[in-house]
Design an enzyme around this catalytic site. Structure first.
Site, short mmCIF file in Angstrom:
data_model
loop_
_atom_site.label_atom_id
_atom_site.label_comp_id
_atom_site.label_asym_id
_atom_site.label_seq_id
_atom_site.Cartn_x
_atom_site.Cartn_y
_atom_site.Cartn_z
N MET A 76 -5.65 6.95 -14.14
CA MET A 76 -5.99 5.30 -13.48
C MET A 76 -6.99 4.51 -13.58
O MET A 76 -7.05 3.30 -13.26
CB MET A 76 -4.14 5.25 -12.96
CG MET A 76 -3.26 5.10 -13.27
SD MET A 76 -1.76 4.74 -11.75
CE MET A 76 -1.96 2.71 -11.91
N GLY A 94 -6.23 7.52 -2.69
CA GLY A 94 -5.04 8.35 -3.48
C GLY A 94 -4.45 9.59 -3.18
O GLY A 94 -4.05 10.41 -3.96
N PHE A 143 -9.30 -1.30 -5.94
CA PHE A 143 -7.53 -0.97 -5.83
C PHE A 143 -7.62 0.93 -5.58
O PHE A 143 -6.71 0.95 -5.23
CB PHE A 143 -7.17 -1.82 -6.26
CG PHE A 143 -5.60 -1.99 -6.19
CD1 PHE A 143 -5.31 -2.58 -4.84
CD2 PHE A 143 -4.66 -1.20 -6.29
CE1 PHE A 143 -4.02 -3.20 -4.50
CE2 PHE A 143 -3.31 -1.27 -6.49
CZ PHE A 143 -2.39 -2.43 -5.56
N ARG A 187 5.99 5.81 1.68
CA ARG A 187 4.80 6.06 1.80
C ARG A 187 4.93 6.06 3.57
O ARG A 187 5.13 5.32 4.63
CB ARG A 187 3.31 4.91 1.84
CG ARG A 187 1.71 6.68 2.01
CD ARG A 187 1.04 5.39 1.11
NE ARG A 187 -0.11 6.84 0.64
CZ ARG A 187 -1.11 6.03 0.20
NH1 ARG A 187 -1.39 4.72 0.01
NH2 ARG A 187 -2.32 6.74 0.10
N LYS A 218 0.69 -0.99 0.04
CA LYS A 218 -0.02 0.06 -0.08
C LYS A 218 0.79 1.10 0.25
O LYS A 218 0.17 2.44 0.42
CB LYS A 218 -1.04 -0.09 1.17
CG LYS A 218 -1.61 -1.07 1.89
CD LYS A 218 -2.54 -1.86 -0.07
CE LYS A 218 -3.55 -1.03 -1.24
NZ LYS A 218 -3.63 -2.15 -2.40
N SER A 236 -5.09 2.59 4.11
CA SER A 236 -4.94 1.58 2.84
C SER A 236 -4.82 0.83 2.45
O SER A 236 -5.56 -0.23 2.34
CB SER A 236 -3.24 2.35 1.66
OG SER A 236 -4.03 1.65 0.09
N TRP A 273 1.15 1.96 -9.10
CA TRP A 273 1.60 3.17 -9.57
C TRP A 273 3.29 3.69 -10.12
O TRP A 273 3.62 4.30 -10.61
CB TRP A 273 1.25 4.26 -8.46
CG TRP A 273 0.88 5.90 -9.31
CD1 TRP A 273 1.05 6.55 -10.24
CD2 TRP A 273 1.33 6.71 -7.85
NE1 TRP A 273 1.61 7.54 -10.29
CE2 TRP A 273 1.23 8.48 -9.06
CE3 TRP A 273 1.92 7.35 -6.59
CZ2 TRP A 273 0.67 9.13 -8.71
CZ3 TRP A 273 1.51 8.14 -6.18
CH2 TRP A 273 1.35 9.32 -6.93
N HIS A 317 7.67 -7.56 -1.37
CA HIS A 317 7.04 -6.80 -1.02
C HIS A 317 7.90 -7.00 0.21
O HIS A 317 7.62 -6.86 1.72
CB HIS A 317 5.86 -7.65 -0.27
CG HIS A 317 4.37 -6.99 -0.96
ND1 HIS A 317 4.63 -5.56 -1.47
CD2 HIS A 317 3.23 -7.20 -1.55
CE1 HIS A 317 3.92 -5.03 -2.48
NE2 HIS A 317 2.32 -5.63 -2.01
N GLY A 363 2.45 2.19 -3.14
CA GLY A 363 2.08 3.64 -4.18
C GLY A 363 2.74 2.26 -5.53
O GLY A 363 3.79 3.22 -5.91
N ARG A 384 -8.11 3.19 -4.93
CA ARG A 384 -8.84 4.22 -3.37
C ARG A 384 -9.31 5.07 -3.71
O ARG A 384 -10.34 5.99 -4.24
CB ARG A 384 -9.08 3.36 -2.40
CG ARG A 384 -10.39 2.94 -1.81
CD ARG A 384 -9.00 2.48 0.01
NE ARG A 384 -8.22 3.95 0.24
CZ ARG A 384 -8.35 4.43 0.78
NH1 ARG A 384 -10.09 4.91 1.47
NH2 ARG A 384 -7.36 5.23 1.33
N TYR A 419 5.89 8.44 -1.60
CA TYR A 419 4.34 7.99 -2.30
C TYR A 419 4.21 10.20 -2.45
O TYR A 419 3.92 10.09 -3.42
CB TYR A 419 3.69 7.69 -1.49
CG TYR A 419 2.38 7.56 -2.13
CD1 TYR A 419 1.49 6.95 -3.24
CD2 TYR A 419 1.24 8.43 -1.51
CE1 TYR A 419 0.58 6.58 -2.94
CE2 TYR A 419 -0.10 9.17 -2.04
CZ TYR A 419 -0.52 7.58 -2.74
OH TYR A 419 -1.85 7.72 -3.12
#
Ligand code: A3P
Length: 309
Positions: free
Chosen positions: A247, A273, A269, A145, A62, A153, A67, A123, A64, A271, A208
């Site tokens: 997006m 931003g 997903f 972030r 979560k 998120s 993106w 991750h 970013g 959501r 982010y």
């Protein structure tokens, strides 16, 4: 700041499931909490052999990451919007291996068979990644972030994703996040680990909040790191195509079978931003506890996050 302790936008009650699927329980993989689909291929993930020309996008969930994958794609395509729209492939996640599914979450074996140069999402914290990634000095783009927006998120993600466990109430989820009892364990360990490698020239950091503030500037920094140079026109295309609204509107069309594979749409997903959505969730008391935890955990690291723009 939220005045209610148990804000539950669309939260899933204990034992409930999204659609007809059962929500999984987290499991341990060498001390790291992961979803069962990650544990199933843990040996392959641990023994994964990176290639020197691989690029990894590393982030705590979560932060970013998706993106960033799109920014990478637009950089690689020199801002060509038609080519971008025509590319139906997503960057694979090393840890979300779903064998025999060809689209968004390939098995490690499938990643092994991809031609070079590969781009791979990860991750895991540095304590749990394949040693070959650092030994081969692969390029790693770390996406960070602020933890308050990450936990918000992450909470919402749990309410619509079948691979994430039941989040419980917002207060319960926040408590679990603070003690690292969520998938991929402690956010603090994750960011401190990657940040400790910041002086290595092959490790690059994106925040982010900085991307929200000036996507063109951050994409330009990333392009330089990747040895690419984008024309002003290409950069304009990138920024337009990868704005939040663009997006949210276009990703389901770009990757039409995403929902079938992932179980949720890009509309869900991608959501909100925002930088600062945490203010709609944290109570004053929760915020004080979080601030103290952040101060304690990040003390002496030089890591500093932005919480509002
Ligand atoms: P929110 O849930 O706060 O909206 P990840 O890809 O690492 O799982 O991160 C998901 C988060 O990135 C979600 O945050 C999502 O909305 C946000 N995001 C995705 N695309 C974005 C964009 N173009 N601009 C801003 N935020 C974006």
């Amino acid at each position: 700041m939220s005045s209610q302790g148990d804000h539950k936008p669309g939260s899933v009650g204990k034992g409930a499931a999204v659609g007809e699927h059962e929500k999984p329980e987290l499991v341990m993989a060498d001390g790291l909490l992961v979803p069962p689909i990650t544990l199933r291929q843990w040996e392959e993930i641990k023994n994964f052999q990176a290639r020197p020309d691989d690029t990894f996008i590393a982030s705590y969930p979560k932060s970013g990451l998706v993106w960033t994958t799109q920014v990478m794609e637009m950089i690689q395509l020199q801002g060509d919007v038609e080519a971008y729209k025509a590319n139906k492939k997503l960057v694979p996640f090393l840890e979300f291996s779903i064998p025999n599914v060809e689209i968004s979450m390939p098995a490690v074996k499938m990643i092994n068979n991809l031609p070079s140069p590969r781009v791979i999402n990860i991750h895991s914290p540095i304590s749990h990644i394949s040693k070959s990634i650092l030994e081969k000095k692969c390029k790693v783009i770390c996406v960070l972030r602020n933890p308050k927006d990450v936990v918000v998120s992450y909470y919402h993600f749990h309410t619509f994703s079948n691979i994430a466990p039941n989040p419980g109430t917002w207060s319960e989820f926040l408590q679990n996040f603070m003690i690292g009892k969520v998938a991929f364990s402690s956010w603090f360990d994750h960011v401190k680990g990657w940040w400790s490698l910041r002086k290595q020239p092959n490790i690059f950091f994106l925040f982010y909040e900085a991307m929200k503030k000036d996507l063109g500037y951050e994409a330009g920094r990333l392009a330089s790191f990747l040895g690419r140079d984008l024309s002003p026109e290409a950069m304009k295309n990138l920024v337009e195509q990868l704005s939040f609204n663009s997006m949210k509107t276009n990703m389901d069309e770009k990757i039409p079978n995403f929902k079938t594979v992932a179980g949720f749409s890009f509309k869900q997903f991608i959501r909100k931003g925002q930088v600062g959505d945490w203010k709609n969730h944290f109570t004053v008391a929760q915020n004080e506890v979080m601030d103290q935890l952040i101060a304690d955990q990040l003390k002496g690291t030089s890591l500093d996050f932005c919480y509002e723009l």
